[in-house]
Write a protein that holds these residues in place. Sequence first.
Motif, short mmCIF file in Angstrom:
data_model
loop_
_atom_site.label_atom_id
_atom_site.label_comp_id
_atom_site.label_asym_id
_atom_site.label_seq_id
_atom_site.Cartn_x
_atom_site.Cartn_y
_atom_site.Cartn_z
N ASN A 47 0.79 -1.23 0.00
CA ASN A 47 0.00 0.00 0.00
C ASN A 47 0.82 1.28 0.00
OD1 ASN A 47 -2.35 -1.44 -0.07
ND2 ASN A 47 -2.68 -1.37 2.15
N ARG A 48 2.06 1.23 -0.44
CA ARG A 48 2.82 2.47 -0.58
C ARG A 48 2.70 2.91 -2.05
NH1 ARG A 48 8.66 3.31 2.24
NH2 ARG A 48 7.35 2.94 4.05
N ASN A 49 2.83 4.22 -2.32
CA ASN A 49 2.74 4.65 -3.71
C ASN A 49 3.86 4.02 -4.54
OD1 ASN A 49 0.50 6.20 -3.27
ND2 ASN A 49 1.62 8.13 -3.10
N THR A 50 3.52 3.61 -5.73
CA THR A 50 4.51 3.06 -6.66
C THR A 50 5.45 4.18 -7.11
OG1 THR A 50 3.02 1.35 -7.48
CG2 THR A 50 4.76 2.06 -8.98
N ALA A 51 6.75 3.87 -7.10
CA ALA A 51 7.74 4.85 -7.58
C ALA A 51 8.26 4.37 -8.93
CB ALA A 51 8.88 4.97 -6.58
N SER A 52 8.09 5.21 -9.95
CA SER A 52 8.50 4.80 -11.29
C SER A 52 9.07 5.99 -12.05
CB SER A 52 7.31 4.21 -12.04
OG SER A 52 6.35 5.21 -12.28
N TYR A 53 9.61 5.69 -13.21
CA TYR A 53 10.25 6.71 -14.02
C TYR A 53 9.94 6.48 -15.49
CZ TYR A 53 13.99 9.25 -16.41
OH TYR A 53 14.69 10.08 -17.25
#
Length: 180
Positions: A47-53
């Motif tokens: 449930n943590r925000n997804t970190a992407s690029y």
Amino acid sequence: MKLNTLTTLLASTALTQAQYFTLMSIRSASPIHYGQITASGQRLYINRNTASYCPEQVGDACPAGNTTTFAGGSDSLSMGVIVPGGQQVYIDPVCGAVGYTQAHSAAMPQGAIVGGWNVSLGDPYGYLSRDRGLVACPAADGEGGYQVFGQVEGLVLSEECLRFTAFGINATGPGAWQYT
Ligand SMILES: *[C@@H]1O[C@H](CO)[C@@H](O)[C@H](O)[C@H]1NC(C)=O
Ligand SMILES: *[C@@H]1O[C@H](CO)[C@@H](O)[C@H](O)[C@H]1NC(C)=O
Ligand SMILES: *[C@@H]1O[C@H](CO)[C@@H](O)[C@H](O)[C@H]1NC(C)=O
């Protein structure tokens, strides 16, 4: 003859096409029941925000990047990304944290465990299992929530950690260009 060749070609394409899926944590009467497993900072959380690029040159061709998808899952497991070379999931042999490689790099901690995964997708959902199981522990970085660990030999996890079952839910494609 021609049609047969085409059919064979299509069939083999379908076979080799990656099946992407998201993962949900299941542990009834706990804070992680129906949690979404997400990628952030080369680690997996619940449930943590997804970190992407998304590279600027790729722009609109990038997936939204706000969901975390996976691919593979027969022995090895990968992140569901487009970036050439992909991003491999591994377990840190010392602390048990489930991590994934940085884009454009195959670097992992020495002794990292990459095998032992088994996904069986189904309708309406399937399962991702792993040798010795998966565990969620309260995140130690002060950001709240839970972090995902794999049980490894000799590792004693805190009593606050919870074993959980992982549901695999089909996704239509990679969730991000790359996870960060
Ligand atoms: C991800 O972003 C898209 C497009 O901005 C949006 O439609 C979608 O609801 C978002 N999904 C999640 C899980 O936040
Ligand atoms: C993978 O999991 C499925 C059910 O979840 C099971 O039937 C199958 O035997 C497992 N395969 C391996 C290689 O463990
Ligand atoms: C998910 O995909 C698998 C094959 O990869 C399929 O057997 C299953 O029916 C699909 N589930 C749904 C809900 O479409």
